[in-house]
Design a protein around this motif. Structure first.
Motif, mmCIF file in Angstrom:
data_model
loop_
_atom_site.group_PDB
_atom_site.id
_atom_site.type_symbol
_atom_site.label_atom_id
_atom_site.label_comp_id
_atom_site.label_asym_id
_atom_site.label_seq_id
_atom_site.Cartn_x
_atom_site.Cartn_y
_atom_site.Cartn_z
ATOM 1 N N MET A 179 0.815 -1.214 0.000
ATOM 2 C CA MET A 179 0.000 0.000 0.000
ATOM 3 C C MET A 179 0.852 1.269 0.000
ATOM 4 S SD MET A 179 -1.271 -0.075 4.002
ATOM 5 C CE MET A 179 -2.023 1.526 3.938
ATOM 6 N N TYR A 180 2.087 1.173 0.503
ATOM 7 C CA TYR A 180 2.940 2.363 0.561
ATOM 8 C C TYR A 180 3.598 2.702 -0.774
ATOM 9 C CZ TYR A 180 2.218 2.453 5.568
ATOM 10 O OH TYR A 180 1.631 2.533 6.810
ATOM 11 N N ALA A 181 3.428 1.828 -1.756
ATOM 12 C CA ALA A 181 3.895 2.173 -3.100
ATOM 13 C C ALA A 181 3.129 3.378 -3.622
ATOM 14 C CB ALA A 181 3.734 0.984 -4.045
ATOM 15 N N GLU A 182 1.841 3.449 -3.287
ATOM 16 C CA GLU A 182 1.020 4.586 -3.704
ATOM 17 C C GLU A 182 1.016 5.702 -2.672
ATOM 18 O OE1 GLU A 182 -2.900 3.553 -4.898
ATOM 19 O OE2 GLU A 182 -2.249 1.992 -6.309
ATOM 20 N N ILE A 190 12.311 13.277 6.328
ATOM 21 C CA ILE A 190 13.433 13.205 7.271
ATOM 22 C C ILE A 190 14.539 12.304 6.744
ATOM 23 C CG2 ILE A 190 14.131 12.496 9.592
ATOM 24 C CD1 ILE A 190 11.313 13.229 10.524
ATOM 25 N N HIS A 191 14.190 11.059 6.390
ATOM 26 C CA HIS A 191 15.226 10.089 6.026
ATOM 27 C C HIS A 191 15.490 9.997 4.520
ATOM 28 C CE1 HIS A 191 11.730 7.670 5.134
ATOM 29 N NE2 HIS A 191 11.412 7.544 6.423
ATOM 30 N N ARG A 192 14.634 10.626 3.709
ATOM 31 C CA ARG A 192 14.818 10.649 2.245
ATOM 32 C C ARG A 192 14.800 9.262 1.617
ATOM 33 N NH1 ARG A 192 13.519 15.858 1.923
ATOM 34 N NH2 ARG A 192 14.942 17.187 3.096
ATOM 35 N N ILE A 193 14.178 8.305 2.278
ATOM 36 C CA ILE A 193 14.067 6.960 1.717
ATOM 37 C C ILE A 193 12.780 6.890 0.909
ATOM 38 C CG2 ILE A 193 13.785 4.511 2.271
ATOM 39 C CD1 ILE A 193 15.467 5.012 4.781
ATOM 40 N N SER A 194 12.885 6.433 -0.329
ATOM 41 C CA SER A 194 11.722 6.371 -1.213
ATOM 42 C C SER A 194 11.320 4.917 -1.459
ATOM 43 C CB SER A 194 12.041 7.053 -2.549
ATOM 44 O OG SER A 194 13.040 6.330 -3.243
ATOM 45 N N TRP A 195 10.164 4.753 -2.102
ATOM 46 C CA TRP A 195 9.679 3.409 -2.387
ATOM 47 C C TRP A 195 10.679 2.625 -3.236
ATOM 48 C CZ3 TRP A 195 6.517 0.010 -0.539
ATOM 49 C CH2 TRP A 195 6.182 -1.112 -1.307
ATOM 50 N N SER A 196 11.376 3.286 -4.126
ATOM 51 C CA SER A 196 12.341 2.588 -4.988
ATOM 52 C C SER A 196 13.472 1.956 -4.172
ATOM 53 C CB SER A 196 12.915 3.543 -6.040
ATOM 54 O OG SER A 196 13.628 4.602 -5.422
ATOM 55 N N ASP A 197 13.782 2.511 -3.006
ATOM 56 C CA ASP A 197 14.811 1.920 -2.135
ATOM 57 C C ASP A 197 14.317 0.641 -1.457
ATOM 58 O OD1 ASP A 197 16.767 4.058 -2.423
ATOM 59 O OD2 ASP A 197 15.429 5.278 -1.178
#
Length: 320
Positions: A179-182, A190-197
């Motif tokens: 669900m967090y893909a969308e 804060i952490h700059r972590i994206s779904w692609s990571d």
């Protein structure tokens, strides 16, 4: 909520899919979190072998609550009163950390620190510090470990001493529900972590191998973290066996933020709004973070900055 009610809540057979409206989802979440706080407090205070339940039951309730928070919408849970996140380590933990690094008995350190650890700064500089530690930092999707996920872990080892250099670094990413893909990764600002990571990565709570490896490191050596109460709280509910090892004394957290507050005199003179005990501020004062640079808020990067900064502080105070 009393203890028997908390155990009933944790043991109940619940089908989250049957909870569909906001009112029932919110009420169930509140009940779960009340039960978690009650159970964790009782479990922590009980003598070894006389706990009110196995800690597995507490972890499973936290897992259930995390799923419920996803259904309700984690972004709607910012202003809640109950939390499983500890504000700080206990005075006993703080005293024990000094004793471990100085290779002394807790009672010796306690005599210097006083019963409320008010003079722990005196104890820190009373004898040299040395020994192997593991530095660790995690990035999460929420402040409360019963509501969010561990998505990044960084760790590195270091033998504290005059010529200390970190070694054997590790950095790992862990997944989130689809669900967090969308929706996007929470706290990404804060952490700059994206779904692609995180795409395709196994969630930390489902990765028993990663949990076992981390527990092995954390029981082999004391671990340093900046605001170690944060990591400690998350590991209690996310690493199988951590709570049990912690209670048995096989896990020793060392809070570098508390070290900064105790031994760096500048933390007492700088304005509160400058957050003088934050890792970024502390690192700038010790010269381990250059002007114009910022703390990365990413596991391994922050571990390396923390270890370099605490080493610089130890050297500046003639503690090595």
């Amino acid at each position: 909520m009393d203890l028997s009610q908390a155990i009933d809540c944790a043991s109940a057979l619940v089908f989250p899919g049957f909870l569909t409206d906001d009112a029932s989802l919110s009420a169930e979440r509140a009940r779960n979190e009340d039960a978690l706080v009650t159970l964790m407090g009782a479990w922590r205070e009980a003598p070894a072998g006389k706990e009110p339940c196995a800690f597995d039951l507490i972890r499973s309730l936290a897992d259930r609550n995390r799923d419920l928070c996803d259904r309700y919408g984690i972004e709607r849970l910012r202003n809640v009163n109950v939390s499983t996140l500890a504000r700080s380590l206990s005075n006993e933990d703080l005293i024990h950390a000094v004793a471990v690094l100085q290779h002394r008995r807790d009672a010796q350190v306690a005599r210097l620190a006083g019963p409320d650890a008010r003079d722990l700064n005196v104890a820190w500089v009373d004898a040299p510090v040395s020994g192997m530690v593991v530095g660790i930092d995690i990035e999460t999707t929420d402040r409360d470990p019963a509501r969010g996920y561990i998505i990044n872990v960084g760790l590195e080892f270091m033998t504290v001493g005059p010529d200390a250099r970190p070694h054997d670094p590790f950095a790992g990413y862990f997944g989130l529900p689809e669900m967090y893909a969308e929706k996007g990764v929470p706290l990404a600002d804060i952490h700059r972590i994206s779904w692609s990571d995180l795409e395709g990565k196994r969630p930390f709570r489902e990765d028993s191998q990663a949990q076992a490896a981390l527990l092995a490191a954390l029981t082999a050596y004391p671990y340093m973290a900046h605001n170690a109460a944060f990591e400690d709280s998350w590991f209690m509910l996310h690493i199988d066996g951590y709570a049990e090892a912690r209670k048995a004394g096989r896990v020793v957290p060392i809070d570098t933020r508390d070290i900064c507050r105790r031994v760096d005199p500048e933390t007492k003179t700088l304005p509160h709004e400058q957050r003088p005990a934050s890792l970024e501020s502390w690192a700038r004062r010790r010269g381990t973070l250059k002007a114009g640079e910022s703390e990365r808020h990413l596991g391994l990067d922050d571990v390396e900055l923390m270890l370099a900064t605490v080493q610089a502080e130890f050297a500046a105070r003639n503690m090595l």
